[in-house]
Every structure is written in C-alpha cells, then in structure tokens.
Design a protein around this motif. Structure first.
Motif, PDB file in Angstrom:
ATOM      1  N   ALA A  10       0.856  -1.190   0.000  1.00  0.00           N
ATOM      2  CA  ALA A  10       0.000   0.000   0.000  1.00  0.00           C
ATOM      3  C   ALA A  10       0.889   1.236   0.000  1.00  0.00           C
ATOM      4  N   GLN A  11       0.361   2.332  -0.523  1.00  0.00           N
ATOM      5  CA  GLN A  11       1.081   3.600  -0.545  1.00  0.00           C
ATOM      6  C   GLN A  11       0.245   4.662   0.137  1.00  0.00           C
ATOM      7  N   TRP A  12       0.937   5.667   0.691  1.00  0.00           N
ATOM      8  CA  TRP A  12       0.220   6.826   1.223  1.00  0.00           C
ATOM      9  C   TRP A  12       0.984   8.068   0.846  1.00  0.00           C
ATOM     10  N   GLY A  13       0.238   9.182   0.829  1.00  0.00           N
ATOM     11  CA  GLY A  13       0.793  10.411   0.293  1.00  0.00           C
ATOM     12  C   GLY A  13       1.221  11.447   1.304  1.00  0.00           C
ATOM     13  N   GLY A  14       0.968  11.241   2.586  1.00  0.00           N
ATOM     14  CA  GLY A  14       1.377  12.215   3.591  1.00  0.00           C
ATOM     15  C   GLY A  14       0.520  12.129   4.824  1.00  0.00           C
ATOM     16  N   SER A  15       0.705  13.092   5.708  1.00  0.00           N
ATOM     17  CA  SER A  15      -0.011  13.061   6.983  1.00  0.00           C
ATOM     18  C   SER A  15      -1.504  13.346   6.823  1.00  0.00           C
ATOM     19  N   ASN A  16      -1.912  13.954   5.738  1.00  0.00           N
ATOM     20  CA  ASN A  16      -3.332  14.253   5.524  1.00  0.00           C
ATOM     21  C   ASN A  16      -4.050  13.172   4.725  1.00  0.00           C
ATOM     22  N   ASP A  17      -3.351  12.135   4.309  1.00  0.00           N
ATOM     23  CA  ASP A  17      -3.950  11.057   3.515  1.00  0.00           C
ATOM     24  C   ASP A  17      -4.606  10.049   4.460  1.00  0.00           C
ATOM     25  N   SER A  18      -5.922  10.096   4.558  1.00  0.00           N
ATOM     26  CA  SER A  18      -6.646   9.197   5.464  1.00  0.00           C
ATOM     27  C   SER A  18      -7.296   8.026   4.730  1.00  0.00           C
ATOM     28  N   THR A  19      -7.071   7.884   3.443  1.00  0.00           N
ATOM     29  CA  THR A  19      -7.690   6.796   2.682  1.00  0.00           C
ATOM     30  C   THR A  19      -6.694   5.725   2.252  1.00  0.00           C
TER      31      THR A  19
END
Length: 138
Positions: A115-124
């Motif tokens: 899985a990947q995430w884009g930063g501290s504001n990425d909640s999905t």
C-alpha cells in the motif's frame, strides 16, 4: 489460519544541503511512501479461481489485524471482543503469493500486500495503528 504477519513501513528521507555547508539543514520525508504486509498462513478453505485475475486485477483491500486481550472472559465464558491493538492497511494490493504444498506436510501460503500513502493528511491510503491501554498489565 494466519500463523504470522509483519508490516514494513520504512520512512525514506532526503538530506537537503546548502551551498557552502557540509551538513544537511533538513531531512524531510519523501512522499509517496510504501508499506508492505507479509502474511504467512495455513491453507484451509481453498476455492477455485484464476490466479491471473487475482494478481492482475486492480482490486484493493482494507486489511485489519486485531490483537485481542489473551484469556479475557465475561461471566466465565471466553470473550473475543476485547481488542487491544488494531493494525489497518488501507487500499492494499496483493503483489505476490507463494504456495508450499508437499505430501504429508501442512500446506502453507505466503502473501505479500503493498500500500502507498501520500502524507499526513492522507486518510484513505496506507497504514493506521490504533489501540487502548485500558487493559494493560500494571
């Protein structure tokens, strides 16, 4: 029949340097970040299907691992509702699987999700950890 799992979430950082300075003045986290979840399990309810469809489809999954309080009871009856810690990997995709099936031994499967995430504001997307210390041993 999960036997073990591991989650690897390294945080890559890039050193930012200035002209004339030997040492970096900051190391911000690089985004997007990737995390992998490895699961080892015994084969149980095997169904028919196409491995190509499973690996090549663009389906993502939300995977939750709940760690329960051991030996918790309600009125003398074992109770599995006391969750102490939860690992949640959102929008994970199956990247590989490995079957080990020999005559006489237990059949096992090893699954790798990413899985990947884009930063501290990425909640999905990405990995989320939640829990409580209400039942902690003192």
């Amino acid at each position: 029949h999960i036997q073990s799992f591991s989650i690897d979430a390294p945080l890559g950082r890039t050193p930012l340097t200035r002209l004339g300075s030997t040492f970096p003045y900051a190391r911000p986290i690089d985004f997007p970040q990737s995390c992998t979840m490895n699961v080892s399990a015994y084969l149980a309810d095997v169904t028919t299907g196409s491995l190509v469809d499973l690996l090549c489809s663009d389906n993502s999954r939300n995977i939750a691992v709940n760690l329960k309080v051991p030996c918790s009871q309600t009125d003398g009856v074992p109770d599995g509702s006391n969750t102490e810690l939860t690992y949640l990997v959102k929008n994970a995709k199956l990247t590989s699987q490995n079957f080990a099936a020999t005559i006489g031994d237990t059949k096992t499967v090893d699954l790798v999700f990413e899985a990947q995430w884009g930063g501290s504001n990425d909640s999905t997307n990405g990995i989320f950890i939640s829990g409580t210390a209400a039942n902690a041993v003192k």
